[in-house]
Design a protein around this motif. Structure first.
Motif, short mmCIF file in Angstrom:
data_model
loop_
_atom_site.label_atom_id
_atom_site.label_comp_id
_atom_site.label_asym_id
_atom_site.label_seq_id
_atom_site.Cartn_x
_atom_site.Cartn_y
_atom_site.Cartn_z
N ARG A 88 0.84 -1.20 0.00
CA ARG A 88 0.00 0.00 0.00
C ARG A 88 0.88 1.26 0.00
O ARG A 88 0.59 2.24 -0.68
N ARG A 89 1.96 1.24 0.78
CA ARG A 89 2.88 2.38 0.80
C ARG A 89 3.45 2.63 -0.59
O ARG A 89 3.54 3.78 -1.05
N GLN A 90 3.85 1.57 -1.28
CA GLN A 90 4.43 1.71 -2.61
C GLN A 90 3.38 2.22 -3.60
O GLN A 90 3.66 3.11 -4.42
N LYS A 91 2.19 1.67 -3.52
CA LYS A 91 1.10 2.10 -4.40
C LYS A 91 0.78 3.58 -4.16
O LYS A 91 0.62 4.36 -5.09
N ASP A 92 0.73 3.95 -2.88
CA ASP A 92 0.42 5.34 -2.55
C ASP A 92 1.52 6.30 -2.97
O ASP A 92 1.24 7.44 -3.33
N LYS A 93 2.77 5.87 -2.93
CA LYS A 93 3.85 6.73 -3.41
C LYS A 93 3.64 7.10 -4.87
O LYS A 93 3.81 8.25 -5.26
N LEU A 94 3.26 6.11 -5.67
CA LEU A 94 2.98 6.37 -7.08
C LEU A 94 1.76 7.27 -7.24
O LEU A 94 1.77 8.20 -8.06
N LEU A 95 0.72 6.98 -6.47
CA LEU A 95 -0.50 7.80 -6.54
C LEU A 95 -0.19 9.24 -6.16
O LEU A 95 -0.63 10.18 -6.85
N ILE A 96 0.56 9.44 -5.10
CA ILE A 96 0.89 10.80 -4.65
C ILE A 96 1.66 11.56 -5.72
O ILE A 96 1.39 12.73 -5.98
N ARG A 97 2.61 10.90 -6.37
CA ARG A 97 3.37 11.57 -7.44
C ARG A 97 2.44 11.99 -8.57
O ARG A 97 2.56 13.09 -9.11
N TRP A 98 1.51 11.11 -8.92
CA TRP A 98 0.54 11.44 -9.97
C TRP A 98 -0.35 12.60 -9.53
O TRP A 98 -0.62 13.52 -10.32
N LEU A 99 -0.80 12.57 -8.28
CA LEU A 99 -1.66 13.64 -7.77
C LEU A 99 -0.93 14.97 -7.73
O LEU A 99 -1.52 16.01 -8.05
N GLU A 100 0.34 14.95 -7.36
CA GLU A 100 1.14 16.19 -7.35
C GLU A 100 1.25 16.77 -8.76
O GLU A 100 1.24 17.99 -8.93
N PHE A 101 1.34 15.90 -9.75
CA PHE A 101 1.40 16.35 -11.14
C PHE A 101 0.02 16.80 -11.62
O PHE A 101 -0.15 17.92 -12.12
N ARG A 102 -0.96 15.95 -11.47
CA ARG A 102 -2.31 16.20 -11.98
C ARG A 102 -2.97 17.43 -11.34
O ARG A 102 -3.66 18.19 -12.00
N TYR A 103 -2.75 17.61 -10.06
CA TYR A 103 -3.40 18.68 -9.32
C TYR A 103 -2.40 19.72 -8.82
O TYR A 103 -2.62 20.36 -7.79
N SER A 104 -1.32 19.91 -9.55
CA SER A 104 -0.31 20.90 -9.15
C SER A 104 -0.90 22.30 -9.09
O SER A 104 -0.48 23.13 -8.28
N TYR A 105 -1.90 22.57 -9.92
CA TYR A 105 -2.52 23.89 -9.94
C TYR A 105 -3.16 24.24 -8.60
O TYR A 105 -3.23 25.41 -8.23
N ILE A 106 -3.61 23.23 -7.85
CA ILE A 106 -4.27 23.51 -6.57
C ILE A 106 -3.27 24.17 -5.62
O ILE A 106 -3.57 25.21 -5.02
N TRP A 107 -2.09 23.58 -5.47
CA TRP A 107 -1.11 24.17 -4.58
C TRP A 107 -0.66 25.54 -5.08
O TRP A 107 -0.49 26.48 -4.30
N LYS A 108 -0.47 25.68 -6.38
CA LYS A 108 -0.05 26.98 -6.93
C LYS A 108 -1.07 28.06 -6.60
O LYS A 108 -0.71 29.18 -6.23
N GLU A 109 -2.35 27.72 -6.72
CA GLU A 109 -3.40 28.70 -6.42
C GLU A 109 -3.46 29.04 -4.94
O GLU A 109 -3.64 30.19 -4.57
N ILE A 110 -3.32 28.04 -4.09
CA ILE A 110 -3.35 28.31 -2.64
C ILE A 110 -2.13 29.14 -2.26
O ILE A 110 -2.26 30.18 -1.58
N LYS A 111 -0.96 28.72 -2.71
CA LYS A 111 0.29 29.37 -2.32
C LYS A 111 0.35 30.84 -2.74
O LYS A 111 0.88 31.67 -2.02
N LYS A 112 -0.21 31.16 -3.88
CA LYS A 112 -0.12 32.54 -4.32
C LYS A 112 -0.95 33.49 -3.46
O LYS A 112 -0.75 34.70 -3.49
N HIS A 113 -1.84 32.95 -2.63
CA HIS A 113 -2.63 33.79 -1.73
C HIS A 113 -2.04 33.88 -0.32
O HIS A 113 -2.56 34.61 0.51
N TYR A 114 -0.95 33.17 -0.07
CA TYR A 114 -0.27 33.29 1.21
C TYR A 114 0.46 34.62 1.27
O TYR A 114 1.04 35.05 0.27
N LYS A 115 0.46 35.21 2.43
CA LYS A 115 1.24 36.44 2.62
C LYS A 115 2.70 36.05 2.75
O LYS A 115 3.04 35.13 3.48
#
Length: 116
Positions: A88-115
């Protein structure tokens, strides 16, 4: 971060995965008092693996907000399975990498509103 604060962060970050217009500025305001790198880690390692399927269905089940108790239970279950299973840890590592790529825009949008 206390359990109560973590639950609050979970709920705030889960808003990025609902089927309505996302208020990234509100998410940033709700999470800005915590270490940004920890918020990013929580987003991709804990929230996204549980919530991403809501954005990937033709008719998403969650339109306005995730139920906090169900969200916490789902995350705790996932983390427990991850802790107890090498595969499960190995499977989730792959999933997390994909999620970081697929949904990278989410973090970019949140981060740009941080002071800065």
């Amino acid at each position: 971060m206390t359990d109560e604060e973590l639950a609050y962060v979970y709920w705030a970050l889960s808003d990025a995965f609902v089927d309505t217009e996302v208020d990234y500025e509100a998410i940033a305001r709700q999470t800005e008092n915590y270490d940004p790198e920890e918020i990013r880690r929580i987003l991709y390692h804990e929230i996204a693996p549980v919530c991403h399927t809501n954005l990937e269905t033709v008719i998403p089940m969650i339109w306005s907000a995730f139920n906090l108790e169900n969200l916490k239970a789902d995350i705790e279950s996932m983390l427990s399975m991850r802790k107890n299973s090498y595969f499960r840890r190995q499977k989730d590592k792959l999933l997390i990498r994909w999620l970081e790529f697929r949904y990278s825009y989410i973090w970019k949008e949140i981060k740009k509103h941080y002071k800065s």
